[in-house]
Design a protein around this motif. Structure first.
Motif, PDB file in Angstrom:
ATOM      1  N   ALA A   1       3.521 -38.685  22.155  1.00 19.21           N
ATOM      2  CA  ALA A   1       3.567 -40.118  21.849  1.00 19.21           C
ATOM      3  C   ALA A   1       4.870 -40.489  21.150  1.00 19.21           C
TER       4      ALA A   1
ATOM      5  N   GLY B   1      -2.944 -33.931  27.204  1.00 22.62           N
ATOM      6  CA  GLY B   1      -2.330 -33.792  25.896  1.00 22.62           C
ATOM      7  C   GLY B   1      -2.089 -32.345  25.481  1.00 22.62           C
TER       8      GLY B   1
ATOM      9  N   SER C   1      -1.306 -38.543  22.974  1.00 27.53           N
ATOM     10  CA  SER C   1      -1.457 -37.736  21.770  1.00 27.53           C
ATOM     11  C   SER C   1      -1.690 -36.274  22.152  1.00 27.53           C
TER      12      SER C   1
END
Length: 231
Positions: free
Chosen positions: A60, A143, A227
Protein backbone atom coordinates in the motif's frame (compact mmCIF):
# COMPACT_ATOMS: atom_id res chain seq x y z
CA UNK A 1 -71.11 -46.10 -24.17
CA UNK A 2 -71.98 -43.06 -22.13
CA UNK A 3 -69.81 -39.93 -22.07
CA UNK A 4 -69.55 -37.41 -19.27
CA UNK A 5 -69.44 -33.67 -19.91
CA UNK A 6 -65.75 -33.75 -19.00
CA UNK A 7 -65.07 -36.37 -21.71
CA UNK A 8 -66.85 -34.28 -24.31
CA UNK A 9 -64.92 -31.12 -23.42
CA UNK A 10 -61.64 -33.01 -23.44
CA UNK A 11 -62.38 -34.29 -26.95
CA UNK A 12 -63.31 -30.83 -28.20
CA UNK A 13 -60.29 -29.07 -26.70
CA UNK A 14 -57.53 -31.60 -27.15
CA UNK A 15 -58.67 -34.09 -29.74
CA UNK A 16 -58.44 -31.57 -32.56
CA UNK A 17 -54.97 -30.56 -31.41
CA UNK A 18 -53.74 -34.12 -31.47
CA UNK A 19 -55.25 -34.78 -34.88
CA UNK A 20 -53.80 -31.58 -36.21
CA UNK A 21 -50.31 -32.51 -35.02
CA UNK A 22 -50.54 -35.78 -36.92
CA UNK A 23 -51.73 -34.13 -40.12
CA UNK A 24 -49.34 -31.18 -39.86
CA UNK A 25 -52.15 -28.72 -39.17
CA UNK A 26 -53.56 -27.49 -35.92
CA UNK A 27 -57.12 -26.42 -35.16
CA UNK A 28 -57.30 -26.33 -31.39
CA UNK A 29 -57.19 -23.32 -29.08
CA UNK A 30 -53.68 -24.20 -27.80
CA UNK A 31 -51.89 -24.33 -31.14
CA UNK A 32 -50.13 -21.02 -30.60
CA UNK A 33 -48.47 -22.07 -27.37
CA UNK A 34 -44.67 -21.77 -27.53
CA UNK A 35 -42.61 -24.68 -26.30
CA UNK A 36 -39.79 -23.49 -24.01
CA UNK A 37 -36.25 -24.72 -24.85
CA UNK A 38 -35.21 -27.81 -23.02
CA UNK A 39 -32.91 -27.56 -20.03
CA UNK A 40 -30.52 -29.91 -21.84
CA UNK A 41 -30.02 -27.29 -24.58
CA UNK A 42 -29.29 -24.63 -21.95
CA UNK A 43 -26.74 -26.86 -20.22
CA UNK A 44 -24.77 -27.28 -23.44
CA UNK A 45 -24.21 -23.53 -23.86
CA UNK A 46 -20.62 -22.65 -22.79
CA UNK A 47 -20.38 -20.35 -19.82
CA UNK A 48 -18.60 -17.06 -20.50
CA UNK A 49 -15.69 -16.14 -18.29
CA UNK A 50 -16.38 -13.29 -15.93
CA UNK A 51 -14.00 -10.42 -15.33
CA UNK A 52 -11.39 -10.58 -12.60
CA UNK A 53 -10.60 -7.87 -10.03
CA UNK A 54 -7.13 -7.76 -8.50
CA UNK A 55 -4.75 -5.36 -6.73
CA UNK A 56 -1.47 -3.93 -7.88
CA UNK A 57 1.27 -6.37 -6.75
CA UNK A 58 2.94 -3.84 -4.41
CA UNK A 59 2.50 -2.73 -0.83
CA UNK A 60 0.00 0.00 0.00
CA UNK A 61 1.19 3.49 -0.91
CA UNK A 62 3.59 2.51 -3.72
CA UNK A 63 2.93 4.42 -6.94
CA UNK A 64 3.33 2.71 -10.28
CA UNK A 65 3.34 4.19 -13.77
CA UNK A 66 1.44 2.20 -16.41
CA UNK A 67 3.72 2.04 -19.44
CA UNK A 68 1.95 -0.66 -21.44
CA UNK A 69 -1.71 -1.70 -21.50
CA UNK A 70 -2.07 -5.20 -23.03
CA UNK A 71 0.27 -7.05 -20.70
CA UNK A 72 0.50 -4.34 -18.07
CA UNK A 73 4.02 -2.97 -17.60
CA UNK A 74 4.23 -1.19 -14.25
CA UNK A 75 7.26 0.95 -13.43
CA UNK A 76 7.95 1.80 -9.79
CA UNK A 77 10.73 3.77 -8.07
CA UNK A 78 13.61 1.79 -6.58
CA UNK A 79 12.43 -1.15 -8.66
CA UNK A 80 15.13 -3.74 -7.98
CA UNK A 81 14.52 -5.62 -4.77
CA UNK A 82 11.03 -4.24 -4.16
CA UNK A 83 8.73 -6.72 -2.44
CA UNK A 84 6.11 -8.20 -4.76
CA UNK A 85 2.82 -9.17 -3.14
CA UNK A 86 0.22 -11.56 -4.51
CA UNK A 87 -2.40 -9.30 -6.16
CA UNK A 88 -5.03 -12.00 -5.62
CA UNK A 89 -5.21 -15.39 -3.96
CA UNK A 90 -4.53 -18.53 -5.97
CA UNK A 91 -2.20 -21.49 -6.44
CA UNK A 92 1.30 -20.39 -7.40
CA UNK A 93 3.50 -21.91 -10.10
CA UNK A 94 6.91 -20.21 -10.52
CA UNK A 95 8.85 -20.28 -13.79
CA UNK A 96 12.42 -19.19 -14.34
CA UNK A 97 14.20 -17.36 -17.15
CA UNK A 98 17.16 -18.86 -18.93
CA UNK A 99 20.53 -18.08 -17.42
CA UNK A 100 23.96 -18.48 -19.00
CA UNK A 101 24.66 -22.16 -19.53
CA UNK A 102 21.00 -23.22 -19.48
CA UNK A 103 19.38 -24.85 -22.50
CA UNK A 104 15.80 -23.85 -21.80
CA UNK A 105 14.84 -20.32 -22.87
CA UNK A 106 11.08 -20.86 -22.71
CA UNK A 107 10.48 -18.25 -20.01
CA UNK A 108 12.78 -15.52 -21.28
CA UNK A 109 10.08 -13.11 -22.50
CA UNK A 110 8.48 -12.94 -19.06
CA UNK A 111 11.72 -13.27 -17.11
CA UNK A 112 11.28 -15.07 -13.83
CA UNK A 113 7.52 -15.12 -13.37
CA UNK A 114 4.72 -16.58 -11.28
CA UNK A 115 1.42 -17.90 -12.59
CA UNK A 116 -1.36 -17.66 -10.00
CA UNK A 117 -3.89 -20.32 -10.98
CA UNK A 118 -7.50 -19.22 -10.44
CA UNK A 119 -8.96 -22.71 -10.77
CA UNK A 120 -11.08 -21.94 -13.84
CA UNK A 121 -8.50 -22.30 -16.62
CA UNK A 122 -7.23 -18.76 -16.08
CA UNK A 123 -4.28 -17.32 -14.19
CA UNK A 124 -2.72 -14.03 -13.17
CA UNK A 125 0.84 -13.65 -14.45
CA UNK A 126 3.42 -11.56 -12.56
CA UNK A 127 6.66 -11.22 -14.53
CA UNK A 128 10.17 -9.71 -14.41
CA UNK A 129 11.04 -11.02 -10.96
CA UNK A 130 14.45 -11.24 -9.34
CA UNK A 131 13.82 -13.80 -6.62
CA UNK A 132 10.80 -16.01 -6.01
CA UNK A 133 9.65 -17.29 -2.62
CA UNK A 134 6.84 -19.69 -3.54
CA UNK A 135 6.94 -23.31 -4.63
CA UNK A 136 4.98 -25.23 -7.24
CA UNK A 137 1.41 -25.75 -6.15
CA UNK A 138 1.64 -23.49 -3.11
CA UNK A 139 -1.60 -21.75 -2.15
CA UNK A 140 -1.17 -18.02 -1.51
CA UNK A 141 -3.44 -15.24 -0.29
CA UNK A 142 -3.75 -11.67 -1.54
CA UNK A 143 -1.08 -9.49 0.03
CA UNK A 144 1.35 -12.35 0.70
CA UNK A 145 4.95 -11.59 -0.28
CA UNK A 146 5.83 -13.92 -3.15
CA UNK A 147 8.90 -12.40 -4.82
CA UNK A 148 11.30 -9.49 -5.24
CA UNK A 149 11.17 -7.25 -8.30
CA UNK A 150 14.07 -7.24 -10.74
CA UNK A 151 14.57 -9.33 -13.87
CA UNK A 152 17.20 -12.05 -13.67
CA UNK A 153 18.56 -11.35 -17.15
CA UNK A 154 20.58 -8.20 -17.78
CA UNK A 155 19.10 -5.56 -20.03
CA UNK A 156 15.50 -6.29 -19.02
CA UNK A 157 13.27 -3.30 -18.42
CA UNK A 158 12.80 -2.16 -14.84
CA UNK A 159 9.08 -2.79 -14.66
CA UNK A 160 6.81 -5.53 -13.40
CA UNK A 161 4.56 -7.29 -15.87
CA UNK A 162 1.01 -8.10 -14.85
CA UNK A 163 -1.74 -9.79 -16.84
CA UNK A 164 -4.65 -12.21 -16.93
CA UNK A 165 -4.15 -15.26 -19.14
CA UNK A 166 -5.91 -18.46 -20.15
CA UNK A 167 -3.89 -21.66 -20.10
CA UNK A 168 -2.08 -24.19 -17.99
CA UNK A 169 -0.49 -22.41 -15.03
CA UNK A 170 1.98 -25.25 -14.51
CA UNK A 171 3.85 -24.32 -17.70
CA UNK A 172 5.45 -21.04 -18.75
CA UNK A 173 3.16 -18.11 -19.54
CA UNK A 174 4.48 -18.12 -23.12
CA UNK A 175 2.13 -21.05 -23.73
CA UNK A 176 -0.91 -19.08 -22.57
CA UNK A 177 -3.09 -16.44 -24.18
CA UNK A 178 -3.99 -12.99 -22.89
CA UNK A 179 -7.53 -12.37 -21.65
CA UNK A 180 -9.66 -9.26 -21.35
CA UNK A 181 -11.76 -8.42 -18.32
CA UNK A 182 -8.99 -7.54 -15.85
CA UNK A 183 -9.85 -4.83 -13.32
CA UNK A 184 -7.54 -3.17 -10.79
CA UNK A 185 -8.28 -1.81 -7.33
CA UNK A 186 -6.12 1.32 -7.09
CA UNK A 187 -5.92 4.82 -5.70
CA UNK A 188 -5.67 7.23 -8.63
CA UNK A 189 -3.58 10.38 -8.26
CA UNK A 190 -2.43 13.25 -10.42
CA UNK A 191 1.26 13.11 -9.55
CA UNK A 192 3.68 14.15 -12.26
CA UNK A 193 6.05 11.30 -11.45
CA UNK A 194 6.27 8.31 -9.14
CA UNK A 195 8.22 10.22 -6.49
CA UNK A 196 5.84 13.18 -6.38
CA UNK A 197 4.13 13.07 -2.97
CA UNK A 198 2.02 16.14 -3.79
CA UNK A 199 -0.20 14.48 -6.35
CA UNK A 200 -3.92 14.98 -5.81
CA UNK A 201 -5.31 11.64 -4.70
CA UNK A 202 -8.68 10.93 -6.27
CA UNK A 203 -9.51 8.03 -3.95
CA UNK A 204 -9.77 4.27 -4.25
CA UNK A 205 -11.34 3.06 -7.48
CA UNK A 206 -11.82 -0.13 -9.44
CA UNK A 207 -10.73 0.43 -13.03
CA UNK A 208 -10.77 -1.81 -16.07
CA UNK A 209 -7.47 -2.09 -17.93
CA UNK A 210 -9.03 -0.18 -20.82
CA UNK A 211 -9.70 2.72 -18.43
CA UNK A 212 -6.04 3.11 -17.47
CA UNK A 213 -3.81 5.71 -19.08
CA UNK A 214 -0.78 3.78 -20.28
CA UNK A 215 2.20 4.76 -22.38
CA UNK A 216 5.85 5.71 -22.36
CA UNK A 217 6.10 8.60 -21.86
CA UNK A 218 2.76 9.82 -20.57
CA UNK A 219 1.55 6.83 -18.58
CA UNK A 220 -0.73 7.51 -15.65
CA UNK A 221 0.23 6.87 -12.02
CA UNK A 222 -1.73 4.50 -9.84
CA UNK A 223 -1.15 3.79 -6.16
CA UNK A 224 -1.48 0.41 -4.50
CA UNK A 225 -3.96 -0.03 -1.66
CA UNK A 226 -2.95 -3.64 -0.98
CA UNK A 227 -2.09 -4.43 2.63
CA UNK A 228 0.53 -7.08 3.32
CA UNK A 229 -0.82 -10.38 4.62
CA UNK A 230 0.82 -13.33 6.31
CA UNK A 231 0.58 -16.66 4.48
Amino acid sequence: MSHTLTDVLRTILFGSVGAGLVSGCCYGPFCNLEVPPSSADDAEAPAELEGLTIHLPFGAGIRAQCRQENLLALAIPNYFGREILAPIGGVAYPHFARREGDDDDSATDFGNHINLDQGDGTMVVIGNLQEIFVENGQAVVAGQMIALAGAANQGASSQVQLGRHAGDATVTALDSSSLEGLRLIVAVDQADDADDADGTVLGEQTLGVDELTCGQPGGGYYTSVLSASAP
